[in-house]
Scaffold this motif. Sequence first.
Motif, mmCIF file in Angstrom:
data_model
loop_
_atom_site.group_PDB
_atom_site.id
_atom_site.type_symbol
_atom_site.label_atom_id
_atom_site.label_comp_id
_atom_site.label_asym_id
_atom_site.label_seq_id
_atom_site.Cartn_x
_atom_site.Cartn_y
_atom_site.Cartn_z
ATOM 1 N N PRO A 137 -4.593 25.076 -42.260
ATOM 2 C CA PRO A 137 -3.812 26.291 -42.486
ATOM 3 C C PRO A 137 -3.715 27.196 -41.255
ATOM 4 N N ASP A 138 -4.636 27.058 -40.307
ATOM 5 C CA ASP A 138 -4.624 27.921 -39.125
ATOM 6 C C ASP A 138 -3.684 27.434 -38.025
ATOM 7 N N LEU A 139 -3.178 26.214 -38.162
ATOM 8 C CA LEU A 139 -2.255 25.699 -37.158
ATOM 9 C C LEU A 139 -0.859 26.274 -37.394
ATOM 10 N N LEU A 184 0.961 18.094 -38.973
ATOM 11 C CA LEU A 184 -0.405 18.384 -39.411
ATOM 12 C C LEU A 184 -0.453 19.575 -40.362
ATOM 13 N N TRP A 185 0.353 20.575 -40.107
ATOM 14 C CA TRP A 185 0.364 21.777 -40.942
ATOM 15 C C TRP A 185 0.749 21.429 -42.373
ATOM 16 N N ALA A 186 1.623 20.442 -42.542
ATOM 17 C CA ALA A 186 2.108 20.075 -43.869
ATOM 18 C C ALA A 186 1.077 19.309 -44.699
ATOM 19 N N LEU A 187 0.026 18.804 -44.072
ATOM 20 C CA LEU A 187 -0.992 18.051 -44.811
ATOM 21 C C LEU A 187 -1.875 18.986 -45.625
ATOM 22 N N THR A 188 -2.188 18.560 -46.829
ATOM 23 C CA THR A 188 -3.113 19.307 -47.674
ATOM 24 C C THR A 188 -4.228 18.371 -48.129
ATOM 25 N N ALA A 206 0.695 12.117 -48.505
ATOM 26 C CA ALA A 206 1.739 12.222 -47.485
ATOM 27 C C ALA A 206 2.089 10.823 -46.997
ATOM 28 N N VAL A 207 3.367 10.622 -46.723
ATOM 29 C CA VAL A 207 3.852 9.350 -46.198
ATOM 30 C C VAL A 207 4.643 9.639 -44.928
ATOM 31 N N SER A 208 4.352 8.883 -43.860
ATOM 32 C CA SER A 208 5.069 9.059 -42.597
ATOM 33 C C SER A 208 5.684 7.731 -42.177
ATOM 34 N N ILE A 211 5.777 9.101 -36.936
ATOM 35 C CA ILE A 211 4.509 8.769 -36.284
ATOM 36 C C ILE A 211 4.497 9.281 -34.844
ATOM 37 N N THR A 212 5.626 9.196 -34.172
ATOM 38 C CA THR A 212 5.721 9.696 -32.798
ATOM 39 C C THR A 212 5.383 11.187 -32.747
ATOM 40 N N LEU A 213 5.905 11.936 -33.702
ATOM 41 C CA LEU A 213 5.618 13.372 -33.771
ATOM 42 C C LEU A 213 4.146 13.624 -34.080
ATOM 43 N N LEU A 214 3.611 12.855 -35.010
ATOM 44 C CA LEU A 214 2.206 13.018 -35.394
ATOM 45 C C LEU A 214 1.277 12.727 -34.218
ATOM 46 N N LEU A 215 1.545 11.658 -33.483
ATOM 47 C CA LEU A 215 0.717 11.334 -32.320
ATOM 48 C C LEU A 215 0.766 12.440 -31.270
ATOM 49 N N ALA A 216 1.927 13.011 -31.056
ATOM 50 C CA ALA A 216 2.051 14.109 -30.089
ATOM 51 C C ALA A 216 1.221 15.311 -30.534
ATOM 52 N N GLU A 217 1.209 15.578 -31.821
ATOM 53 C CA GLU A 217 0.403 16.695 -32.327
ATOM 54 C C GLU A 217 -1.082 16.399 -32.187
#
Length: 73
Positions: A5-7, A15-19, A24-26, A31-37
């Motif tokens: 929640p602090d991101l 990452l912010w969308a994960l609870t 969650a499905v990516s 995946i490219t966005l997730l790896l960058a984060e």
Amino acid sequence: MVGFPDLSATKFPMLWALTPYGDAVSNQRQITLLLAELDRIPAACGGEWIGQARELCQVVERGTHLYLWLVGG
């Protein structure tokens, strides 16, 4: 994985969308966005889980028609 929640939702939308209790499905494009984060996540949010998440992302990147499924608890 824990919630983040602090991101910033604008800087870390994946990452912010994960609870902790939601699923969650990516797809390969996400995946490219997730790896960058994961590469720029603050140290306070880090841990062993980052390496594990990277490994799973790489499996999806190398395959065809694969998805990363994160199942909340």
